[in-house]
Write an enzyme that holds these catalytic residues in place. Structure first.
Site, PDB file in Angstrom:
ATOM      1  N   LYS A 173       0.854  -1.179   0.000  1.00 30.80           N
ATOM      2  CA  LYS A 173       0.000   0.000   0.000  1.00 30.80           C
ATOM      3  C   LYS A 173       0.895   1.236   0.000  1.00 30.80           C
ATOM      4  CE  LYS A 173      -2.791   3.205   2.460  1.00 30.80           C
ATOM      5  NZ  LYS A 173      -1.976   4.283   1.835  1.00 30.80           N
ATOM      6  N   GLY A 204      -5.032   3.477  -1.970  1.00 31.19           N
ATOM      7  CA  GLY A 204      -6.248   3.890  -1.296  1.00 31.19           C
ATOM      8  C   GLY A 204      -5.915   4.607  -0.004  1.00 31.19           C
ATOM      9  N   GLY A 206      -5.494   5.278   4.081  1.00 32.46           N
ATOM     10  CA  GLY A 206      -5.039   4.501   5.224  1.00 32.46           C
ATOM     11  C   GLY A 206      -6.196   3.958   6.027  1.00 32.46           C
ATOM     12  N   GLU A 248       9.315   1.682  11.159  1.00 35.20           N
ATOM     13  CA  GLU A 248      10.291   2.774  11.121  1.00 35.20           C
ATOM     14  C   GLU A 248       9.500   4.065  11.203  1.00 35.20           C
ATOM     15  OE1 GLU A 248      13.823   4.984   8.659  1.00 35.20           O
ATOM     16  OE2 GLU A 248      12.712   3.370   7.676  1.00 35.20           O
ATOM     17  N   CYS A 282      13.231  11.082   7.721  1.00 34.78           N
ATOM     18  CA  CYS A 282      13.040  10.701   9.121  1.00 34.78           C
ATOM     19  C   CYS A 282      14.355  10.652   9.875  1.00 34.78           C
ATOM     20  CB  CYS A 282      12.303   9.369   9.225  1.00 34.78           C
ATOM     21  SG  CYS A 282      13.029   8.038   8.268  1.00 34.78           S
ATOM     22  N   GLU A 386       9.083  16.336  15.830  1.00 37.35           N
ATOM     23  CA  GLU A 386       9.526  16.184  14.451  1.00 37.35           C
ATOM     24  C   GLU A 386       8.776  17.172  13.558  1.00 37.35           C
ATOM     25  OE1 GLU A 386      10.627  12.502  11.561  1.00 37.35           O
ATOM     26  OE2 GLU A 386       8.587  12.493  12.355  1.00 37.35           O
TER      27      GLU A 386
END
Length: 481
Positions: A173, A204, A206, A248, A282, A386
């Site tokens: 996905k 699509g 989530g 992650e 990240c 973040e």
């Protein structure tokens, strides 16, 4: 596949169209450039079904044969690398040169590295001590790979490559922000002759597709890359079937210049790491810790280094930065910069205003200024949260123990860096940092070494043999050598 900008679903090697579609924007212009199918739970069931049907055969395939398939896959991606790079640039805004060099070629390198590893990985080994016993590493099963938009193709390869090497079919996905490259990836699978059922691409939302995959009883493992909040939701959803979960997640990584460091080199490298991919990384180094006695020197160096970065059309060659991948991300970054100023930080490069000099045809793009905030303090939200944009915070410390405490004072632990004229001193400091990866004096990225997080930065590891092991179950056979 139809038009590459209006692809069909890819279900185990078969293209299947859907009427309902989701738009894909060009972040440099804000204009719609394509669409992807809006899959439903029935499509997830079909994709998982094809994967389950293929699992036993693929898991039993000789690892050398699996490696050969991955090498053909990498060859097919190389043959389409220009098209792949153009697509990544168009849908997520990475500049053309960066897309080719990092977004595409790094993904190819991952597949080749996993192919090489599959040929030598100890899928079976005897226990040398005690009664006879043998350890067998077997494919974990059907894998749901849920990937992000910031390094879309690389993250796909970092999951699909080791999963296939281990013997696992994958239902992918992709992110809704940058999904088109995933369908080109599937076209490469066709070009390479990937056996049916081993890869599906189900685009699509989530809420529909992601949740259906995480909860699906036919899925044995979820490998997810994204925000910490979304990763927590994946864990909760997957808990109902007690499936394996690898995550992650976010980061707020610190670079530490020790008192004897080459400060100019440390600052320049940290600014580059903070701004790469428009800060949408990240593992970005977004906190720079410098000795208080050299703080003004560090700020001046950051002004020089940061001032060299400009934004511009990602379709054009050069070393400029592209736009943020979405309007929402641009707004988030600008709001954080304003928050930092309100909290008491000082803008020395950039700021929350829209950049100057954007061509008229790109005025609708999601532009943000690369920014350096001086006089940042440990309790500020811009230091702790973040931002996922090109924003670097400069902090001062009085002694090395304080520097270590500040570096580790984070909910995250994904990456980090340390600089010193003495490599042994830098290494000793790095060993005490609570993070999954540390660059020592600018150490280069190694695709055969693991990457992954401590604390709220995730679970498990990607890349190298550690990444392949994530997709294996371990069985002990008693009574045999």
């Amino acid at each position: 596949m139809r038009d590459p900008r209006h692809p069909a679903l890819y279900l185990g090697g078969r293209w299947s169209d859907r009427a309902a579609r989701l738009p894909v924007d060009d972040p440099a212009t804000g204009e719609v450039i394509g669409s992807v199918p809006a899959a439903g739970t029935d499509d997830v069931d079909a994709a998982v079904g094809t994967a389950r049907a293929a699992f036993d055969r693929w898991a039993a395939t000789d690892p050398a044969e699996r490696a050969a398939v991955l090498d053909r896959f990498a060859d097919a991606m190389t043959a389409r690398e220009t098209e792949l790079a153009h697509t990544v640039t168009a849908e997520m805004g990475a500049p053309r040169d960066f897309s080719l060099r990092v977004q595409v070629r790094l993904a190819v390198d991952v597949l080749r590295a996993q192919a090489a590893l599959a040929r030598t990985f100890p899928f079976e080994e005897a226990i040398p001590d005690g009664p006879p016993a043998r350890v067998v590493r077997e494919a974990a099963g059907v894998v749901a790979a849920i990937t992000p938009w910031n390094y879309p193709l690389y993250q796909i390869a970092a999951k699909v490559g080791p999963a296939l090497a281990a013997g696992c079919p994958v239902v992918l996905k992709p992110s809704g922000v940058a999904p088109l490259n995933a369908f080109l990836f599937a076209a490469c699978a066709d070009d390479a002759g990937l056996p049916p059922g081993l890869l599906s691409v189900v685009s699509g939302t989530g809420r529909v597709v992601g949740e259906a995959l995480a909860a699906h009883p036919g899925v044995d493992m979820v490998s997810f890359t994204g925000s910490t909040g979304a990763g927590q939701h994946v864990m909760r959803t997957a808990a109902g079937t007690v499936k394996r979960v690898a995550l992650e997640l976010g980061g707020k990584s610190a670079a530490v210049a020790l008192p004897d460091a080459d400060l100019a080199a440390a600052v320049e490298a940290t600014v580059a790491a903070a701004f790469a991919n428009t800060g949408q990384t990240c593992t970005a180094l977004t906190r720079l810790l410098v000795p208080a006695a050299r703080y003004d020197e560090a700020v001046a160096a950051a002004v020089r280094a940061g001032g060299r970065y400009t934004v511009g059309d990602p379709a054009q060659p050069g070393t400029h930065l592209g736009p943020c991948a979405s309007a929402a991300q641009r707004d988030t970054v600008a709001d954080y910069i304003r928050l930092g100023v309100k909290e008491g930080a000082r803008v020395v490069v950039g700021g929350p205003e829209a950049p100057d000099g954007i061509p008229a045809g790109l005025a609708g793009g999601h532009w943000v200024r690369p920014t350096v905030l001086a006089d940042a303090e440990p309790g500020m939200r811009v230091v702790r949260e973040e931002i996922f944009g090109p924003v670097l915070c400069l902090l001062r410390y009085e002694d090395e123990e304080t520097a270590l405490r500040l570096a580790n004072d984070s909910d995250f632990g994904l990456s980090g860096a340390v600089w010193s004229a003495d490599p042994d001193r830098a290494t000793a400091f790095a060993r005490r940092m609570r993070t999954g990866r540390v660059e020592i004096n600018g150490g280069a990225f190694n695709l055969n070494a693991p990457t992954g997080g401590y604390k709220q930065s995730g679970l498990g590891r990607e890349l190298g043999r550690w990444g392949l092991e994530e997709f294996c179950e371990t069985k002990t056979l008693q009574g045999v050598r």
